[in-house]
Design an enzyme around this catalytic site. Structure first.
Site, PDB file in Angstrom:
ATOM      1  N   ILE A 215       0.847  -1.186   0.000  1.00  0.00           N
ATOM      2  CA  ILE A 215       0.000   0.000   0.000  1.00  0.00           C
ATOM      3  C   ILE A 215       0.885   1.238   0.000  1.00  0.00           C
ATOM      4  O   ILE A 215       2.012   1.218   0.499  1.00  0.00           O
ATOM      5  CB  ILE A 215      -0.927   0.004   1.235  1.00  0.00           C
ATOM      6  CG1 ILE A 215      -1.981   1.109   1.122  1.00  0.00           C
ATOM      7  CG2 ILE A 215      -0.143   0.115   2.528  1.00  0.00           C
ATOM      8  CD1 ILE A 215      -3.060   1.016   2.180  1.00  0.00           C
ATOM      9  N   GLU A 237       0.124 -10.263   0.194  1.00  0.00           N
ATOM     10  CA  GLU A 237      -0.366 -10.225   1.575  1.00  0.00           C
ATOM     11  C   GLU A 237      -1.505  -9.223   1.722  1.00  0.00           C
ATOM     12  O   GLU A 237      -2.388  -9.401   2.561  1.00  0.00           O
ATOM     13  CB  GLU A 237       0.765  -9.917   2.546  1.00  0.00           C
ATOM     14  CG  GLU A 237       1.238  -8.479   2.584  1.00  0.00           C
ATOM     15  CD  GLU A 237       2.362  -8.289   3.575  1.00  0.00           C
ATOM     16  OE1 GLU A 237       3.207  -9.194   3.713  1.00  0.00           O
ATOM     17  OE2 GLU A 237       2.413  -7.237   4.224  1.00  0.00           O
TER      18      GLU A 237
END
Length: 434
Positions: A215, A237
């Site tokens: 992110i 993930e």
């Protein structure tokens, strides 16, 4: 007794549910956007009746009120990933940090750190009496399965995600119905540096590759540069808003994946409400525990797996620090090493460390002669492959120390290359060769 009867008998207010937490308990808290804030607030409000409670938590997105100085003696936070809310408490010795590869945290919860209580957030039960852990499966499922007592905040805003992410109503000791929007992480602005890095990373990605992304500005910049790629996959993930448009446009469809074809595999999610709406009841999104998703052996079953991670510092031998500034712990290993090693087991796999060349407004080079004193070596130099900055790509795989240093100097900021070149010449006893 039907599951509906069980559910009604075990529904209660947060103030009642939290009485199941006892002094001296180890309490695992749901991760990231799956943080059960109603239960946490009730627990903190009950602090005077609790002493020596150890709180296990990874990424903390909420208020972290149990970290306040007045909570000493009542709660002690054991951080499995030191995020912004926990850094001060860890620095001041009021909280602890436990290093662990992300995929091995469930193992810790089954052994060394077995929780007495798991506090989690779930979606409302479905017709069969199953609650989805939604955007936080990761270690949250393992903690629930291992805990003696499960307390669940039931939130209609929690997406009902698909995959290996369900708990039976009858496994849960207390339900607190409390609806609230999930904590959001909004997309950040992508600047010229991030766009340059994204372009270089995208040049290493081919049609049909399977991606691991995180992110922030750098992963989103990479995704912006993949609009001309086709049949990409996701085994990661986590993913965020940046992946949505590529999925909807068909650039990411998972058709060529060798493991879970057609599925976007993840273990947790953070992002905006747009992301949470996208994954709700979306059968193409497959959520699973972290000891599966991040297991390097599992990752390696995806052919052409490309992992993209970032870091704090890289030394001239290729050692990567991604979690501390000197002795100051600012994050953790997370899934970086899990996916770098998984990529090395993948047929045609690649691992990329993507990082801006400088920090502090250009005053500090992230490529350094040696890591700062006390800095953690997150990814060792044997595992590192590609280093990407806005100035280009350094391929370190199979390179000598001298060759590595030369490659890294070429992707360092020009202002710091003379200093790095001088160190190079002293260390390797030869003039810099362009």
């Amino acid at each position: 007794m039907s599951w509906q009867e069980y559910y009604q008998r075990h529904c209660m207010r947060a103030e009642q549910a939290i009485r199941l937490v006892r002094s001296g308990d180890i309490v695992s808290i749901g991760h990231a956007a799956g943080e059960p804030t109603a239960l946490i607030d009730a627990m903190v409000a009950n602090a005077e009746n609790l002493h020596g409670v150890e709180l296990l938590h990874m990424v903390l997105l909420g208020k972290g009120s149990y970290l306040a100085e007045g909570m000493n003696g009542h709660f002690r936070h054991n951080s499995l990933f030191v995020g912004g809310a926990a850094r001060k408490a860890v620095e001041q010795g009021r909280a602890d940090f436990t290093p662990c590869y992300f995929h091995r945290i469930p193992e810790l919860l089954r052994t060394t750190l077995q929780p007495d209580v798991a506090m989690i957030m779930v979606s409302p039960p479905d017709e069969e009496g199953n609650c989805s852990l939604g955007v936080s499966v990761d270690y949250t499922l393992a903690s629930a399965l291992e805990a003696k007592t499960i307390l669940a905040q039931v939130n209609r805003h929690m997406p009902r995600c698909h995959g290996d992410c369900f708990l039976k109503v009858t496994d849960i000791a207390a339900f607190v119905e409390h609806d609230q929007p999930l904590i959001e992480l909004l997309p950040v602005e992508i600047g010229q540096t991030e766009r340059a890095i994204g372009k270089h990373c995208a040049s290493l990605i081919q049609d049909g590759d399977c991606l691991q992304l995180g992110i922030g500005a750098l992963p989103d910049a990479v995704l912006l540069c993949l609009r001309d790629k086709n049949e990409l996959g996701l085994h990661t993930e986590m993913f965020s808003d940046g992946a949505i448009d590529l999925i909807r446009n068909g650039n990411i469809n998972g058709r060529r994946k060798t493991l879970h074809p057609g599925k976007h595999v993840s273990t947790f999610l953070m992002g905006s409400q747009r992301l949470y709406d996208f994954v709700d009841d979306n059968p193409s999104v497959y959520m699973a525990p972290v000891d599966y998703v991040n297991n390097p052996w599992v990752i390696g079953q995806n052919d052409h797996l490309v992992s993209i991670n970032s870091c704090v510092q890289i030394d001239l031998t290729g050692q990567v620090c991604s979690e501390s500034v000197g002795l100051r712990q600012i994050s953790a290993v997370g899934g970086q090493v899990d996916f770098i090693r998984g990529a090395s087991l993948s047929k045609g796999g690649k691992s990329i460390i993507a990082v801006s060349a400088t920090a502090a407004g250009g005053r500090i080079s992230k490529i350094v002669p040696v890591l700062d004193e006390g800095a953690a070596v997150t990814t060792n130099r044997m595992d590192v492959e590609y280093i990407v900055t806005e100035y280009g790509i350094a391929d370190l795989k199979g390179k000598t120390l001298r060759e590595r240093a030369a490659s890294l100097i070429q992707v360092a900021h020009p202002d710091f290359r003379p200093m790095l070149t001088e160190i190079y010449e002293q260390r390797f006893h030869q003039k810099w060769a362009v």
